[in-house]
Design a protein around this motif. Sequence first.
Motif, PDB file in Angstrom:
ATOM      1  N   SER A   1      -3.173  12.915 -19.881  1.00  0.00           N
ATOM      2  CA  SER A   1      -4.131  12.100 -19.142  1.00  0.00           C
ATOM      3  C   SER A   1      -3.386  11.562 -17.927  1.00  0.00           C
ATOM      4  CB  SER A   1      -4.640  10.942 -20.012  1.00  0.00           C
ATOM      5  OG  SER A   1      -5.339  11.431 -21.140  1.00  0.00           O
ATOM      6  N   TYR A   2      -3.986  11.724 -16.745  1.00  0.00           N
ATOM      7  CA  TYR A   2      -3.313  11.340 -15.507  1.00  0.00           C
ATOM      8  C   TYR A   2      -3.914  10.045 -14.954  1.00  0.00           C
ATOM      9  CZ  TYR A   2      -1.071  15.891 -15.560  1.00  0.00           C
ATOM     10  OH  TYR A   2      -0.308  16.981 -15.924  1.00  0.00           O
ATOM     11  N   TYR A   3      -3.031   9.191 -14.415  1.00  0.00           N
ATOM     12  CA  TYR A   3      -3.457   7.875 -13.934  1.00  0.00           C
ATOM     13  C   TYR A   3      -3.054   7.627 -12.487  1.00  0.00           C
ATOM     14  CZ  TYR A   3      -4.268   7.062 -18.896  1.00  0.00           C
ATOM     15  OH  TYR A   3      -4.731   7.160 -20.185  1.00  0.00           O
ATOM     16  N   PHE A   4      -2.833   8.691 -11.730  1.00  0.00           N
ATOM     17  CA  PHE A   4      -2.483   8.507 -10.317  1.00  0.00           C
ATOM     18  C   PHE A   4      -3.620   7.846  -9.555  1.00  0.00           C
ATOM     19  CE2 PHE A   4      -4.538  12.632 -10.686  1.00  0.00           C
ATOM     20  CZ  PHE A   4      -5.444  12.619  -9.631  1.00  0.00           C
ATOM     21  N   TRP A   5      -4.863   8.027 -10.061  1.00  0.00           N
ATOM     22  CA  TRP A   5      -6.041   7.473  -9.389  1.00  0.00           C
ATOM     23  C   TRP A   5      -6.013   5.944  -9.373  1.00  0.00           C
ATOM     24  CZ3 TRP A   5      -8.985   4.292 -12.426  1.00  0.00           C
ATOM     25  CH2 TRP A   5      -8.834   4.427 -13.816  1.00  0.00           C
ATOM     26  N   VAL A   6      -5.349   5.339 -10.353  1.00  0.00           N
ATOM     27  CA  VAL A   6      -5.248   3.870 -10.375  1.00  0.00           C
ATOM     28  C   VAL A   6      -4.497   3.385  -9.136  1.00  0.00           C
ATOM     29  CG1 VAL A   6      -4.317   1.887 -11.618  1.00  0.00           C
ATOM     30  CG2 VAL A   6      -5.327   3.793 -12.896  1.00  0.00           C
ATOM     31  N   PHE A   7      -3.372   4.023  -8.845  1.00  0.00           N
ATOM     32  CA  PHE A   7      -2.582   3.644  -7.675  1.00  0.00           C
ATOM     33  C   PHE A   7      -3.315   4.010  -6.381  1.00  0.00           C
ATOM     34  CE2 PHE A   7       0.591   4.471 -11.034  1.00  0.00           C
ATOM     35  CZ  PHE A   7       1.152   3.206 -11.117  1.00  0.00           C
ATOM     36  N   ALA A   8      -3.995   5.154  -6.391  1.00  0.00           N
ATOM     37  CA  ALA A   8      -4.730   5.580  -5.200  1.00  0.00           C
ATOM     38  C   ALA A   8      -5.852   4.603  -4.874  1.00  0.00           C
ATOM     39  CB  ALA A   8      -5.298   6.982  -5.415  1.00  0.00           C
ATOM     40  N   THR A   9      -6.568   4.151  -5.914  1.00  0.00           N
ATOM     41  CA  THR A   9      -7.663   3.191  -5.704  1.00  0.00           C
ATOM     42  C   THR A   9      -7.134   1.864  -5.178  1.00  0.00           C
ATOM     43  OG1 THR A   9      -8.928   4.205  -7.513  1.00  0.00           O
ATOM     44  CG2 THR A   9      -9.566   1.988  -6.826  1.00  0.00           C
ATOM     45  N   ALA A  10      -6.070   1.369  -5.784  1.00  0.00           N
ATOM     46  CA  ALA A  10      -5.483   0.102  -5.345  1.00  0.00           C
ATOM     47  C   ALA A  10      -4.975   0.202  -3.914  1.00  0.00           C
ATOM     48  CB  ALA A  10      -4.349  -0.298  -6.289  1.00  0.00           C
TER      49      ALA A  10
ATOM     50  N   SER B   1       0.836  -1.215   0.000  1.00  0.00           N
ATOM     51  CA  SER B   1       0.000   0.000   0.000  1.00  0.00           C
ATOM     52  C   SER B   1       0.865   1.256   0.000  1.00  0.00           C
ATOM     53  CB  SER B   1      -0.925   0.007   1.221  1.00  0.00           C
ATOM     54  OG  SER B   1      -1.791  -1.092   1.215  1.00  0.00           O
ATOM     55  N   PHE B   2       1.931   1.229   0.793  1.00  0.00           N
ATOM     56  CA  PHE B   2       2.826   2.377   0.848  1.00  0.00           C
ATOM     57  C   PHE B   2       3.483   2.627  -0.509  1.00  0.00           C
ATOM     58  CE2 PHE B   2       6.998   4.288   1.485  1.00  0.00           C
ATOM     59  CZ  PHE B   2       6.677   5.416   2.225  1.00  0.00           C
ATOM     60  N   LEU B   3       3.951   1.554  -1.165  1.00  0.00           N
ATOM     61  CA  LEU B   3       4.581   1.703  -2.478  1.00  0.00           C
ATOM     62  C   LEU B   3       3.595   2.256  -3.502  1.00  0.00           C
ATOM     63  CD1 LEU B   3       6.734  -1.557  -2.698  1.00  0.00           C
ATOM     64  CD2 LEU B   3       7.539   0.795  -2.389  1.00  0.00           C
ATOM     65  N   LEU B   4       2.361   1.798  -3.435  1.00  0.00           N
ATOM     66  CA  LEU B   4       1.337   2.325  -4.338  1.00  0.00           C
ATOM     67  C   LEU B   4       1.101   3.814  -4.076  1.00  0.00           C
ATOM     68  CD1 LEU B   4      -1.229  -0.614  -4.296  1.00  0.00           C
ATOM     69  CD2 LEU B   4       0.168   0.123  -6.233  1.00  0.00           C
ATOM     70  N   GLY B   5       1.184   4.200  -2.796  1.00  0.00           N
ATOM     71  CA  GLY B   5       1.044   5.621  -2.455  1.00  0.00           C
ATOM     72  C   GLY B   5       2.180   6.450  -3.044  1.00  0.00           C
ATOM     73  N   VAL B   6       3.396   5.885  -3.038  1.00  0.00           N
ATOM     74  CA  VAL B   6       4.533   6.578  -3.642  1.00  0.00           C
ATOM     75  C   VAL B   6       4.302   6.778  -5.140  1.00  0.00           C
ATOM     76  CG1 VAL B   6       6.997   6.426  -4.192  1.00  0.00           C
ATOM     77  CG2 VAL B   6       6.191   5.758  -1.924  1.00  0.00           C
ATOM     78  N   PHE B   7       3.846   5.721  -5.816  1.00  0.00           N
ATOM     79  CA  PHE B   7       3.569   5.836  -7.247  1.00  0.00           C
ATOM     80  C   PHE B   7       2.455   6.848  -7.519  1.00  0.00           C
ATOM     81  CE2 PHE B   7       5.206   1.288  -7.525  1.00  0.00           C
ATOM     82  CZ  PHE B   7       6.440   1.701  -7.993  1.00  0.00           C
ATOM     83  N   CYS B   8       1.509   6.919  -6.597  1.00  0.00           N
ATOM     84  CA  CYS B   8       0.429   7.900  -6.731  1.00  0.00           C
ATOM     85  C   CYS B   8       0.991   9.319  -6.691  1.00  0.00           C
ATOM     86  CB  CYS B   8      -0.589   7.690  -5.620  1.00  0.00           C
ATOM     87  SG  CYS B   8      -1.978   8.855  -5.642  1.00  0.00           S
ATOM     88  N   VAL B   9       1.897   9.586  -5.737  1.00  0.00           N
ATOM     89  CA  VAL B   9       2.515  10.909  -5.602  1.00  0.00           C
ATOM     90  C   VAL B   9       3.360  11.241  -6.832  1.00  0.00           C
ATOM     91  CG1 VAL B   9       4.197  12.246  -4.281  1.00  0.00           C
ATOM     92  CG2 VAL B   9       2.489  10.870  -3.088  1.00  0.00           C
ATOM     93  N   MET B  10       3.984  10.239  -7.437  1.00  0.00           N
ATOM     94  CA  MET B  10       4.823  10.463  -8.617  1.00  0.00           C
ATOM     95  C   MET B  10       4.007  10.838  -9.846  1.00  0.00           C
ATOM     96  SD  MET B  10       7.518   7.351  -7.960  1.00  0.00           S
ATOM     97  CE  MET B  10       8.169   7.351  -9.616  1.00  0.00           C
ATOM     98  N   SER B  11       2.709  10.601  -9.807  1.00  0.00           N
ATOM     99  CA  SER B  11       1.762  11.055 -10.833  1.00  0.00           C
ATOM    100  C   SER B  11       2.064  10.499 -12.230  1.00  0.00           C
ATOM    101  CB  SER B  11       1.732  12.593 -10.875  1.00  0.00           C
ATOM    102  OG  SER B  11       0.723  13.054 -11.758  1.00  0.00           O
ATOM    103  N   LEU B  12       1.590   9.282 -12.451  1.00  0.00           N
ATOM    104  CA  LEU B  12       1.727   8.676 -13.775  1.00  0.00           C
ATOM    105  C   LEU B  12       0.851   9.426 -14.776  1.00  0.00           C
ATOM    106  CD1 LEU B  12       2.952   6.244 -15.354  1.00  0.00           C
ATOM    107  CD2 LEU B  12       0.785   5.039 -14.915  1.00  0.00           C
TER     108      LEU B  12
END
Length: 335
Positions: free
Chosen positions: A306-315, A66-77
């Motif tokens: 198009s931003y995909y940070f929401w994918v990591f946030a949802t997961a 979960s923490f790693l997914l949060g990091v990817f969320c902050v990095m903003s794919l």
Amino acid sequence: MHFEFQYIYFIWLATAVLLFLVLFAAVKKWKRKTIKKIGEPALVKSMIRGYSPFRFNFKFFLLCLSFLLGVFCVMSLRKPGGDDGIKRAGIDVVFVLDLSKSMLAQDVKPSRLLLAKQFISQMMDAMPDNRVGLVWFAGKAFIQMPISADHGSAQMYVDDASPDVVPVKGTVIGDALEQSLKSFGEREAKYKAVILISDGEDHDEKALKLSKELATHGLMVNTVGIGSPEGSFIPDDSTGGNKLDPATGAPVISKLNQKELQEIAANTKGVYVHLTDINAAVKAINAQLAQIDKKVSADTSLMSFSYYFWVFATAMVLLLITEQLLPDGKKVKET
């Protein structure tokens, strides 16, 4: 079009997982020691028969993931949404402009400074694919505008340039060259060049030494001398007359120092141009810049993404909910 992280530098946050692993190992070790202190192994096993080491480990794994997914969320794919970005096959050019009082001399018309500003404007018009940066200097130097593809903003800064912007007296060409190197943001000088516009009035030994160092990084410095070798008086706005020497009271005459500017250009495989005809100067400088390899870059300021940070946030949220709902122990059959 490919995916990219907008803030890739936040990846360092992922190293916190190593700290979590150290703490987890410490907790496991503490549990083992505590169990040994309680008493007989058979009795202890009976007391903790509902405890599930697998679930304890699995829940920790969920928290780390979960923490790693949060990091990817902050990095903003993100992914470019189309061909909105302008592809530019050019180089990065920093204009270094002398704003000392001597640039107000009128041995060239309408004045040294105004002619220099006209040159910069026409130079930018002649190289639309190049990104530009601006460095102003007199008695000190500073970056007026970092490297950018926004020629419109650069033109506004050029229009507003005056000796009032740099109130410190002097002509520190060496410091200006240092600032120009900093404006590129890295020591690698490929696809980069400097255009120094000055009357070179004050001899700066630092500039000559630094130009040799810049050459080792592959940075080309083209110099533009403005003014006349014979020199001219410097207007003094405070008196309405000409600037006077405080010691003698005689009018100060500012002369173009071509030798220093020529040496700086020669040290970096650049070209020196005496600015009398703007069109000829632009042509000469552009011919020199053409020797530098071009690179293709996209002006991301004009792109839509198009931003995909929401994918990591949802997961991440789903994993945290799962971790909370998952029981710590296992079911124990009644005997």
